[in-house]
Design a protein around this motif. Structure first.
Motif, PDB file in Angstrom:
ATOM      1  N   VAL A 346       0.843  -1.179   0.000  1.00 53.78           N
ATOM      2  CA  VAL A 346       0.000   0.000   0.000  1.00 53.78           C
ATOM      3  C   VAL A 346       0.884   1.237   0.000  1.00 53.78           C
ATOM      4  CG1 VAL A 346      -0.170   0.028   2.539  1.00 53.78           C
ATOM      5  CG2 VAL A 346      -1.885   1.227   1.167  1.00 53.78           C
ATOM      6  N   ALA A 347       0.557   2.181  -0.860  1.00 56.94           N
ATOM      7  CA  ALA A 347       1.178   3.506  -0.864  1.00 56.94           C
ATOM      8  C   ALA A 347       0.111   4.476  -0.384  1.00 56.94           C
ATOM      9  CB  ALA A 347       1.663   3.862  -2.261  1.00 56.94           C
ATOM     10  N   SER A 348       0.359   5.105   0.762  1.00 55.46           N
ATOM     11  CA  SER A 348      -0.681   5.879   1.429  1.00 55.46           C
ATOM     12  C   SER A 348      -0.454   7.374   1.285  1.00 55.46           C
ATOM     13  CB  SER A 348      -0.723   5.516   2.916  1.00 55.46           C
ATOM     14  OG  SER A 348      -0.782   4.125   3.100  1.00 55.46           O
ATOM     15  N   GLY A 349      -1.532   8.122   1.338  1.00 59.18           N
ATOM     16  CA  GLY A 349      -1.456   9.577   1.298  1.00 59.18           C
ATOM     17  C   GLY A 349      -2.820  10.192   1.108  1.00 59.18           C
ATOM     18  N   LYS A 352      -6.000   8.159   2.037  1.00 57.52           N
ATOM     19  CA  LYS A 352      -6.382   6.939   1.317  1.00 57.52           C
ATOM     20  C   LYS A 352      -5.133   6.138   0.982  1.00 57.52           C
ATOM     21  CE  LYS A 352      -6.498   9.613  -2.977  1.00 57.52           C
ATOM     22  NZ  LYS A 352      -7.350  10.083  -4.087  1.00 57.52           N
ATOM     23  N   GLY A 353      -5.335   4.941   0.477  1.00 60.46           N
ATOM     24  CA  GLY A 353      -4.209   4.089   0.134  1.00 60.46           C
ATOM     25  C   GLY A 353      -4.432   3.350  -1.171  1.00 60.46           C
ATOM     26  N   GLN A 354      -3.385   3.333  -2.010  1.00 61.47           N
ATOM     27  CA  GLN A 354      -3.422   2.528  -3.227  1.00 61.47           C
ATOM     28  C   GLN A 354      -2.896   1.140  -2.912  1.00 61.47           C
ATOM     29  OE1 GLN A 354      -1.210   4.765  -6.241  1.00 61.47           O
ATOM     30  NE2 GLN A 354      -3.145   5.063  -7.359  1.00 61.47           N
ATOM     31  N   ILE A 355      -3.690   0.125  -3.200  1.00 57.51           N
ATOM     32  CA  ILE A 355      -3.322  -1.259  -2.918  1.00 57.51           C
ATOM     33  C   ILE A 355      -2.714  -1.871  -4.179  1.00 57.51           C
ATOM     34  CG2 ILE A 355      -4.100  -3.494  -2.096  1.00 57.51           C
ATOM     35  CD1 ILE A 355      -4.455  -1.265  -0.047  1.00 57.51           C
ATOM     36  N   PHE A 356      -1.497  -2.414  -4.030  1.00 60.16           N
ATOM     37  CA  PHE A 356      -0.782  -3.049  -5.136  1.00 60.16           C
ATOM     38  C   PHE A 356      -0.710  -4.553  -4.906  1.00 60.16           C
ATOM     39  CE2 PHE A 356       0.677   1.267  -5.173  1.00 60.16           C
ATOM     40  CZ  PHE A 356       1.066   1.571  -6.476  1.00 60.16           C
ATOM     41  N   ILE A 357      -0.897  -5.340  -5.946  1.00 63.79           N
ATOM     42  CA  ILE A 357      -0.626  -6.768  -5.931  1.00 63.79           C
ATOM     43  C   ILE A 357       0.257  -7.088  -7.122  1.00 63.79           C
ATOM     44  CG2 ILE A 357      -1.568  -9.101  -6.136  1.00 63.79           C
ATOM     45  CD1 ILE A 357      -4.043  -8.212  -4.705  1.00 63.79           C
ATOM     46  N   GLU A 360       0.724  -4.209  -9.601  1.00 64.71           N
ATOM     47  CA  GLU A 360      -0.438  -3.589 -10.226  1.00 64.71           C
ATOM     48  C   GLU A 360      -1.377  -3.010  -9.174  1.00 64.71           C
ATOM     49  OE1 GLU A 360      -0.796  -3.284 -13.472  1.00 64.71           O
ATOM     50  OE2 GLU A 360       1.023  -4.424 -13.912  1.00 64.71           O
ATOM     51  N   VAL A 361      -1.903  -1.805  -9.433  1.00 65.47           N
ATOM     52  CA  VAL A 361      -2.885  -1.206  -8.529  1.00 65.47           C
ATOM     53  C   VAL A 361      -4.211  -1.937  -8.706  1.00 65.47           C
ATOM     54  CG1 VAL A 361      -4.153   0.878  -7.911  1.00 65.47           C
ATOM     55  CG2 VAL A 361      -1.766   1.047  -8.616  1.00 65.47           C
ATOM     56  N   VAL A 362      -4.720  -2.487  -7.604  1.00 70.27           N
ATOM     57  CA  VAL A 362      -5.975  -3.239  -7.679  1.00 70.27           C
ATOM     58  C   VAL A 362      -7.121  -2.536  -6.963  1.00 70.27           C
ATOM     59  CG1 VAL A 362      -4.791  -5.451  -7.897  1.00 70.27           C
ATOM     60  CG2 VAL A 362      -5.393  -4.607  -5.619  1.00 70.27           C
ATOM     61  N   ALA A 363      -6.792  -1.530  -6.140  1.00 70.27           N
ATOM     62  CA  ALA A 363      -7.850  -0.821  -5.420  1.00 70.27           C
ATOM     63  C   ALA A 363      -7.290   0.445  -4.803  1.00 70.27           C
ATOM     64  CB  ALA A 363      -8.451  -1.708  -4.336  1.00 70.27           C
ATOM     65  N   THR A 364      -8.159   1.410  -4.586  1.00 72.43           N
ATOM     66  CA  THR A 364      -7.855   2.592  -3.789  1.00 72.43           C
ATOM     67  C   THR A 364      -8.913   2.682  -2.710  1.00 72.43           C
ATOM     68  OG1 THR A 364      -6.890   3.743  -5.698  1.00 72.43           O
ATOM     69  CG2 THR A 364      -7.526   5.087  -3.799  1.00 72.43           C
ATOM     70  N   VAL A 365      -8.473   2.661  -1.450  1.00 74.52           N
ATOM     71  CA  VAL A 365      -9.419   2.579  -0.339  1.00 74.52           C
ATOM     72  C   VAL A 365      -9.174   3.708   0.653  1.00 74.52           C
ATOM     73  CG1 VAL A 365      -9.603   0.069  -0.587  1.00 74.52           C
ATOM     74  CG2 VAL A 365      -7.932   1.035   1.013  1.00 74.52           C
ATOM     75  N   PRO A 366     -10.179   4.070   1.448  1.00 75.53           N
ATOM     76  CA  PRO A 366      -9.982   5.071   2.495  1.00 75.53           C
ATOM     77  C   PRO A 366      -8.982   4.559   3.533  1.00 75.53           C
ATOM     78  CG  PRO A 366     -12.325   4.642   2.119  1.00 75.53           C
ATOM     79  CD  PRO A 366     -11.572   3.598   1.369  1.00 75.53           C
ATOM     80  N   GLU A 367      -8.352   5.490   4.238  1.00 75.02           N
ATOM     81  CA  GLU A 367      -7.365   5.101   5.244  1.00 75.02           C
ATOM     82  C   GLU A 367      -7.943   4.123   6.257  1.00 75.02           C
ATOM     83  OE1 GLU A 367      -4.624   7.191   8.740  1.00 75.02           O
ATOM     84  OE2 GLU A 367      -5.500   8.433   7.156  1.00 75.02           O
ATOM     85  N   VAL A 371      -6.000  -1.408   6.500  1.00 81.62           N
ATOM     86  CA  VAL A 371      -5.576  -2.612   7.205  1.00 81.62           C
ATOM     87  C   VAL A 371      -6.449  -3.803   6.833  1.00 81.62           C
ATOM     88  CG1 VAL A 371      -5.344  -3.717   9.461  1.00 81.62           C
ATOM     89  CG2 VAL A 371      -4.548  -1.377   9.135  1.00 81.62           C
ATOM     90  N   SER A 372      -7.757  -3.630   6.892  1.00 81.98           N
ATOM     91  CA  SER A 372      -8.646  -4.757   6.595  1.00 81.98           C
ATOM     92  C   SER A 372      -8.476  -5.237   5.157  1.00 81.98           C
ATOM     93  CB  SER A 372     -10.112  -4.355   6.844  1.00 81.98           C
ATOM     94  OG  SER A 372     -10.492  -3.269   6.015  1.00 81.98           O
ATOM     95  N   THR A 373      -8.238  -4.311   4.226  1.00 82.23           N
ATOM     96  CA  THR A 373      -8.033  -4.708   2.830  1.00 82.23           C
ATOM     97  C   THR A 373      -6.731  -5.468   2.660  1.00 82.23           C
ATOM     98  OG1 THR A 373      -9.262  -2.748   2.079  1.00 82.23           O
ATOM     99  CG2 THR A 373      -7.888  -3.880   0.451  1.00 82.23           C
ATOM    100  N   LEU A 374      -5.662  -4.984   3.298  1.00 79.65           N
ATOM    101  CA  LEU A 374      -4.380  -5.677   3.205  1.00 79.65           C
ATOM    102  C   LEU A 374      -4.456  -7.080   3.797  1.00 79.65           C
ATOM    103  CD1 LEU A 374      -1.773  -2.894   4.118  1.00 79.65           C
ATOM    104  CD2 LEU A 374      -2.109  -3.982   1.892  1.00 79.65           C
ATOM    105  N   LEU A 375      -5.119  -7.210   4.942  1.00 80.04           N
ATOM    106  CA  LEU A 375      -5.221  -8.526   5.568  1.00 80.04           C
ATOM    107  C   LEU A 375      -6.011  -9.493   4.688  1.00 80.04           C
ATOM    108  CD1 LEU A 375      -5.871  -7.626   9.332  1.00 80.04           C
ATOM    109  CD2 LEU A 375      -3.713  -8.124   8.193  1.00 80.04           C
ATOM    110  N   GLU A 376      -7.093  -9.012   4.106  1.00 81.24           N
ATOM    111  CA  GLU A 376      -7.905  -9.864   3.226  1.00 81.24           C
ATOM    112  C   GLU A 376      -7.092 -10.325   2.022  1.00 81.24           C
ATOM    113  OE1 GLU A 376     -11.818  -9.482   0.283  1.00 81.24           O
ATOM    114  OE2 GLU A 376     -11.350  -7.883   1.707  1.00 81.24           O
TER     115      GLU A 376
END
Length: 403
Positions: A346-349, A352-357, A360-367, A371-376
């Protein structure tokens, strides 16, 4: 003294993987060729001869507390411990060994001081090995050959344990203290006694509390023979201090190919020793890598609480065994690059945070959902890795000098 049947049995065991993960029987360091040593066995665990470096610890329960000791051994094994040592300071402790050995999920070493009779009881109890400190075993020159014969008959190995705190008084006086030369002289004296009666199934430790002295001692000993070496910084101190000392000392020696089994000594629960030992080997490429987190140290550029995020992700993934690398980054300077290089990041700012897998960016989520997105996502990736992961120590052929 070693008959052909025992040698054959040991060779058969040494070629088999000893970890449940299926780690190969031979491994090499990415940094430096492993020092060539003879191979011994501690129960089902091969030590030396290029075998994967094993992690040891020691229970801190009273050995007479059989249930408590077995519970702690189970916790150590679950944390990655390969071999466990139990203290045998009394007759009651010696009497508890048969049950502990029978029910332990990993090989048990009996730790014996002063009373040689407990060595023979430990062998009779089925211990995988016995640690003896010749510096404080009474009349060791007389009883040593008998110990070697008993170990040979039982098909088990021994460990010569030389410590700065229990160095032979004569050597202490001759060398002016527990210097590297004094510790090595003690080890060589006992090794010669074992070998003079035909016993070769032993490893040696020459521990010191000072990392520099410890490194110098093991370097010197490594130059004198082909014995497998048990690395340790003795009395290393509380967790934070002992971890630093162990990383310095083990890192120096492992980077030179020295060391066949390790024990991190901490004034902390034994499971913490195993965690540190396993991570040292993982980061040296000498043990299968498990979960690893990359996170920035936080600075004035960070627009999220990186420390809290990294702690929450680490806690949420602490049971993950797959070799997944997760990056938790707090700003746009290094964040996107590190997140792209990790399995998950995750690159945060800006709240919000951009989630990479896998870059590749797969999602942008609120701050609040980082955590819950990364754990999932981490659990999904770890499950996939568990199906097709082939990571393991680098495998090399057995050479003539490795047995």
């Amino acid at each position: 003294m070693q008959d052909s049947k025992n040698v054959s049995d040991l060779q058969d065991v040494s070629e088999k993987p000893f970890r449940k993960t299926g780690a190969p029987s031979i491994s090499e360091s990415p940094l430096h060729p492993r020092r060539k040593t003879r191979r011994i066995n501690v129960g089902s665990v091969p030590v030396g001869g290029g075998a994967p470096i094993s992690v040891q610890s020691m229970t801190n329960t009273a050995t007479t507390d059989i249930n408590g000791t077995l519970q702690q051994i189970a916790e150590l094994a679950a944390s990655g411990c390969d071999i466990v040592r139990v203290a045998v300071p009394s007759q009651d402790d010696a009497d508890a060994l048969p049950i502990i050995v029978k029910k332990s999920p990993i090989p048990v070493i009996a730790d014996i001081h002063f009373q040689s009779k407990y060595v023979f009881q430990a062998i009779d109890a089925g211990c995988a090995a016995v640690r003896v400190n010749p510096g404080n075993i009474r009349k060791f020159d007389e009883v040593g050959p008998k110990i070697c014969q008993a170990a040979t008959d039982a098909g088990i190995s021994l460990r010569i344990g030389v410590n700065a705190g229990s160095l032979d008084k004569e050597l202490y006086a001759n060398y002016g203290g527990p210097t590297p030369e004094a510790l090595v002289a003690s080890a060589l004296k006992e090794a010669k006694m074992f070998e003079d009666v035909g016993f070769r199934d032993f490893k040696i430790s020459v521990k010191h509390h000072d990392p520099i002295t410890m490194v110098q001692t093991y370097r010197l000993l490594a130059s004198k023979g082909d014995w497998p070496l048990h690395l340790g910084v003795t009395e290393a101190g509380p967790a934070w201090q002992g971890t630093i000392k162990s990383c310095i000392a083990f890192g120096s020696l492992l980077a030179e190919g020295i060391g066949d089994t390790i024990r991190v000594s901490l004034s902390a629960p034994p499971v913490e020793e195993v965690k540190v030992g396993c991570k040292i080997l993982e980061y040296f490429g000498l043990r299968q890598r498990h979960f690893d987190i990359i996170s920035c140290p936080s600075c004035g550029r960070a627009q999220v609480d990186v420390i809290e995020l990294a702690s929450a992700v680490t806690e949420g993934l602490k049971e993950i065994k797959a070799p997944i690398r997760v990056a938790v980054m707090g700003c746009i300077v290094n964040g996107p690059g590190e997140a792209r290089e990790a399995d998950l990041g995750v690159a945060s700012g800006n709240g919000k945070g951009q989630i990479f897998i896998k870059g590749e960016v797969v999602a942008t989520v609120p701050e609040s959902e980082i955590v819950s997105t990364l754990l999932e996502k981490a659990h999904e990736i770890a499950e996939q890795m568990g199906e097709d992961d082939n990571s393991s120590p680098i495998v090399v052929p057995i050479t003539a000098g490795a047995n």
